[in-house]
Design an enzyme around this catalytic site. Structure first.
Site, PDB file in Angstrom:
ATOM      1  CB  THR A   1      25.872  36.480  78.960  1.00 49.31           C
ATOM      2  OG1 THR A   1      24.876  35.462  78.916  1.00 49.31           O
ATOM      3  CG2 THR A   1      26.544  36.407  80.316  1.00 49.31           C
ATOM      4  CG  ASP A   2      20.730  35.426  78.209  1.00 48.08           C
ATOM      5  OD1 ASP A   2      21.825  34.852  78.396  1.00 48.08           O
ATOM      6  OD2 ASP A   2      19.833  34.964  77.474  1.00 48.08           O
ATOM      7  CD  GLU A   3      24.366  31.454  80.267  1.00 47.16           C
ATOM      8  OE1 GLU A   3      24.935  30.943  81.251  1.00 47.16           O
ATOM      9  OE2 GLU A   3      24.372  30.957  79.144  1.00 47.16           O
TER      10      GLU A   3
ATOM     11  CE1 TYR B   1      30.493  32.987  79.916  1.00 44.38           C
ATOM     12  CE2 TYR B   1      28.159  32.420  80.057  1.00 44.38           C
ATOM     13  CZ  TYR B   1      29.180  33.176  79.505  1.00 44.38           C
ATOM     14  OH  TYR B   1      28.894  34.129  78.550  1.00 44.38           O
TER      15      TYR B   1
ATOM     16  CE  LYS C   1      30.609  37.792  80.009  1.00 41.65           C
ATOM     17  NZ  LYS C   1      31.648  38.387  79.137  1.00 41.65           N
TER      18      LYS C   1
HETATM   19  P1  NAD Z   1      34.255  32.319  72.307  1.00 36.46           P
HETATM   20  O1  NAD Z   1      34.587  31.346  73.390  1.00 36.46           O
HETATM   21  O2  NAD Z   1      33.871  31.821  70.958  1.00 36.46           O
HETATM   22  O3  NAD Z   1      35.471  33.337  72.099  1.00 36.46           O
HETATM   23  C1  NAD Z   1      36.185  33.881  73.163  1.00 36.46           C
HETATM   24  C2  NAD Z   1      37.502  34.443  72.616  1.00 36.46           C
HETATM   25  O4  NAD Z   1      38.215  35.026  73.712  1.00 36.46           O
HETATM   26  C3  NAD Z   1      38.407  33.383  71.999  1.00 36.46           C
HETATM   27  O5  NAD Z   1      38.938  33.846  70.768  1.00 36.46           O
HETATM   28  C4  NAD Z   1      39.525  33.212  73.026  1.00 36.46           C
HETATM   29  O6  NAD Z   1      40.770  32.819  72.466  1.00 36.46           O
HETATM   30  C5  NAD Z   1      39.570  34.595  73.640  1.00 36.46           C
HETATM   31  N1  NAD Z   1      40.137  34.584  75.002  1.00 36.46           N
HETATM   32  C6  NAD Z   1      39.789  33.758  76.038  1.00 36.46           C
HETATM   33  N2  NAD Z   1      40.535  34.041  77.108  1.00 36.46           N
HETATM   34  C7  NAD Z   1      41.349  35.083  76.771  1.00 36.46           C
HETATM   35  C8  NAD Z   1      42.336  35.833  77.456  1.00 36.46           C
HETATM   36  N3  NAD Z   1      42.655  35.557  78.743  1.00 36.46           N
HETATM   37  N4  NAD Z   1      42.971  36.824  76.795  1.00 36.46           N
HETATM   38  C9  NAD Z   1      42.668  37.114  75.504  1.00 36.46           C
HETATM   39  N5  NAD Z   1      41.749  36.419  74.792  1.00 36.46           N
HETATM   40  C10 NAD Z   1      41.099  35.422  75.416  1.00 36.46           C
HETATM   41  O7  NAD Z   1      33.113  33.230  72.928  1.00 36.46           O
HETATM   42  P2  NAD Z   1      31.884  33.963  72.216  1.00 36.46           P
HETATM   43  O8  NAD Z   1      30.726  33.042  72.187  1.00 36.46           O
HETATM   44  O9  NAD Z   1      32.364  34.603  70.982  1.00 36.46           O
HETATM   45  O10 NAD Z   1      31.560  35.079  73.328  1.00 36.46           O
HETATM   46  C11 NAD Z   1      32.178  36.363  73.249  1.00 36.46           C
HETATM   47  C12 NAD Z   1      31.642  37.233  74.362  1.00 36.46           C
HETATM   48  O11 NAD Z   1      30.228  37.354  74.244  1.00 36.46           O
HETATM   49  C13 NAD Z   1      31.883  36.676  75.777  1.00 36.46           C
HETATM   50  O12 NAD Z   1      32.178  37.758  76.619  1.00 36.46           O
HETATM   51  C14 NAD Z   1      30.559  36.048  76.152  1.00 36.46           C
HETATM   52  O13 NAD Z   1      30.364  36.054  77.542  1.00 36.46           O
HETATM   53  C15 NAD Z   1      29.594  36.980  75.461  1.00 36.46           C
HETATM   54  N6  NAD Z   1      28.293  36.410  75.096  1.00 36.46           N
HETATM   55  C16 NAD Z   1      28.227  35.256  74.376  1.00 36.46           C
HETATM   56  C17 NAD Z   1      26.979  34.755  73.974  1.00 36.46           C
HETATM   57  C18 NAD Z   1      26.868  33.506  73.134  1.00 36.46           C
HETATM   58  O14 NAD Z   1      25.741  33.042  72.896  1.00 36.46           O
HETATM   59  N7  NAD Z   1      27.944  32.923  72.639  1.00 36.46           N
HETATM   60  C19 NAD Z   1      25.812  35.429  74.348  1.00 36.46           C
HETATM   61  C20 NAD Z   1      25.916  36.610  75.121  1.00 36.46           C
HETATM   62  C21 NAD Z   1      27.172  37.091  75.464  1.00 36.46           C
HETATM   63  O1  TDX Z   2      24.634  19.198  73.135  1.00 31.84           O
HETATM   64  C1  TDX Z   2      23.930  20.017  73.751  1.00 31.84           C
HETATM   65  N1  TDX Z   2      22.625  19.714  73.990  1.00 31.84           N
HETATM   66  C2  TDX Z   2      21.774  20.555  74.638  1.00 31.84           C
HETATM   67  O2  TDX Z   2      20.591  20.241  74.835  1.00 31.84           O
HETATM   68  C3  TDX Z   2      24.451  21.289  74.206  1.00 31.84           C
HETATM   69  C4  TDX Z   2      25.887  21.650  73.983  1.00 31.84           C
HETATM   70  C5  TDX Z   2      23.592  22.138  74.859  1.00 31.84           C
HETATM   71  N2  TDX Z   2      22.289  21.794  75.088  1.00 31.84           N
HETATM   72  C6  TDX Z   2      21.377  22.759  75.728  1.00 31.84           C
HETATM   73  C7  TDX Z   2      21.909  23.464  76.956  1.00 31.84           C
HETATM   74  C8  TDX Z   2      21.243  24.833  76.856  1.00 31.84           C
HETATM   75  O3  TDX Z   2      19.937  24.778  77.406  1.00 31.84           O
HETATM   76  O4  TDX Z   2      21.183  23.796  74.754  1.00 31.84           O
HETATM   77  C9  TDX Z   2      21.120  25.085  75.373  1.00 31.84           C
HETATM   78  C10 TDX Z   2      22.218  25.968  74.816  1.00 31.84           C
HETATM   79  O5  TDX Z   2      23.445  25.468  75.288  1.00 31.84           O
HETATM   80  P1  TDX Z   2      24.857  26.225  74.999  1.00 31.84           P
HETATM   81  O6  TDX Z   2      25.044  26.373  73.540  1.00 31.84           O
HETATM   82  O7  TDX Z   2      25.895  25.506  75.782  1.00 31.84           O
HETATM   83  O8  TDX Z   2      24.532  27.673  75.539  1.00 31.84           O
HETATM   84  P2  TDX Z   2      24.181  28.267  77.003  1.00 31.84           P
HETATM   85  O9  TDX Z   2      24.686  27.415  78.075  1.00 31.84           O
HETATM   86  O10 TDX Z   2      22.724  28.620  76.980  1.00 31.84           O
HETATM   87  O11 TDX Z   2      25.084  29.609  76.962  1.00 31.84           O
HETATM   88  C11 TDX Z   2      25.229  30.387  75.751  1.00 31.84           C
HETATM   89  O12 TDX Z   2      24.424  31.552  75.780  1.00 31.84           O
HETATM   90  C12 TDX Z   2      24.773  32.563  76.691  1.00 31.84           C
HETATM   91  C13 TDX Z   2      26.683  30.778  75.530  1.00 31.84           C
HETATM   92  O13 TDX Z   2      27.495  29.610  75.521  1.00 31.84           O
HETATM   93  C14 TDX Z   2      27.151  31.749  76.578  1.00 31.84           C
HETATM   94  O14 TDX Z   2      28.479  32.167  76.293  1.00 31.84           O
HETATM   95  C15 TDX Z   2      26.237  32.946  76.565  1.00 31.84           C
HETATM   96  O15 TDX Z   2      26.579  33.816  77.596  1.00 31.84           O
END
Ligand code: NAD
Ligand code: TDX
Length: 335
Positions: A120-122, A147, A151
């Protein structure tokens, strides 16, 4: 090629598996997923007869050793992924994101297999709101939350296993994704399902924070390119240049896309330690591997938000049972 996808029942992983089955049928996909609250086997229903599904934990040494020994490549999505949850209870984040990644790395090292690690960018922390810079592959790590720090720890482990043990691995760091199958605890689906439930969208604090939004299909196309073409040991930033819209504007776009007045939302408590601005420079991925995102400007994002809102409208069975509990949890924090 045999491909093991960890976390394939979650949001990005499930979209990746759908994309792979449809566009890359030469891959023989196995998914390993623990099915935590964020994982849902139903996310894989449309491709269930074309893949193998294993319910299990990436921290399970024996299981991961066996699954990794049987594959050619591991694409590692599994993680605890929600910042707000990591502030309430960090342990599952330390365990899955760090110990889980370590477990995979050891299996990959033992069996000489290829790994692509999804991050992630975070990990880079945040930029000031008026800072025009963007994160690159060489930006130092400076994570803010449990989190993002776990990561960052997982990325560091992968880097060390590449350098010290010569494993065949690549890393990608992507910005905020949106699209179908995203858990309704996350910003965009929370607001879409709020509107569909006649609840006003909830904006944390002032809403000036900026996320560099990317459609999940653009992310997954980049992952496939990296798997196909990237030299071993490389890291790539993935971002679609959407770092000019703040959270307030995104909520306004969602309201507009769903036929509500632009100001039909309310401010709620801010997130502690809330990162201000993320912006990604994906120049290396574009130059070296020829990647081009499809949903780049506000028009592209608006259209994709409409399609995403329509998906949640048409898949109420997928989220409605969870909605009350998710909102009750947020309400405890005044959010
Ligand atoms: P998500 O929470 O929707 O899905 C995570 C999945 O991992 C789930 O299906 C969960 O059951 C599984 N999981 C959790 N713990 C586990 C374990 N111990 N063993 C096996 N499976 C397990 O997450 P997402 O948003 O799909 O993110 C997927 C990946 O992408 C993560 O590594 C996250 O850091 C990365 N990522 C997410 C975003 C975003 O915006 N969502 C952005 C950049 C990177
Ligand atoms: O109800 C809300 N209101 C609000 O203003 C929620 C849930 C979030 N927010 C804000 C917080 C953040 O600035 O919106 C932005 C996005 O929030 P999230 O969806 O919780 O994302 P963020 O915390 O930015 O992280 C996401 O992007 C990077 C993913 O959850 C991570 O898994 C990924 O690594």
């Amino acid at each position: 090629m045999k491909m093991l996808v960890t976390g394939g029942a979650g949001f990005i992983g499930a979209n990746f598996v759908h994309y792979t089955v449809k566009n890359r049928p030469e891959h023989d996909v196995t998914v390993i997923d623990k099915l935590t609250y964020a994982g849902n086997e139903a996310n894989l229903a449309p491709v269930a007869n074309k893949i193998t599904f294993v319910k299990g934990d990436i921290c399970d040494v024996e299981l991961m050793d066996k699954l990794v020994s049987e594959t050619d490549i591991v694409v590692h999505f599994a993680a605890e992924s929600h910042n707000d949850n990591s502030l309430r209870d960090p342990w599952p984040f330390v365990n899955t994101n760090i110990v889980g990644t370590y477990t995979i790395l050891e299996a990959v090292r033992k069996h000489g297999k290829r790994l692509h690690h999804i991050s992630t960018d975070e990990v880079f922390g945040d930029l000031e709101l008026d800072d025009p810079n963007r994160f690159t592959e060489t930006t130092p790590y400076n994570p803010s939350s449990p989190y993002s720090s776990t990561k960052a720890g997982s990325d560091m482990l992968v880097r060390a296993w590449i350098r010290s043990f010569g494993i065949k691995a690549t890393i990608s760091n992507c910005s905020n994704n949106y699209g179908p199958y995203q858990h309704i605890e996350k910003f965009i689906p929370r607001q879409i399902t709020n509107i569909l439930s006649d609840i006003k969208p909830k904006l944390y604090g002032t809403g000036e924070q900026v996320r560099d939004w990317i459609h999940v299909d653009d992310h997954n196309e980049a992952v496939h390119l990296i798997i196909d073409k990237a030299p071993m040991g490389e890291t790539y930033i993935i971002g679609a240049d959407n770092d000019h819209v703040n959270n307030k504007q995104v909520i306004e776009m969602i309201c507009e896309a769903m036929g509500k007045p632009k100001d039909w939302y309310e401010h709620v408590n801010d997130r502690p330690g809330h990162d201000l601005r993320y912006a990604m420079d994906s120049g290396k991925l574009r130059r070296e591997l020829g990647w081009q995102p499809k949903y780049t400007d506000n028009n592209g994002m608006m259209e994709a938000l409409k399609t995403t809102a329509q998906w949640y409208d048409e898949h109420r069975d997928w989220w409605q049972a969870d909605k009350q509990a998710v909102e009750a949890n947020y309400a405890k924090q005044g959010q």
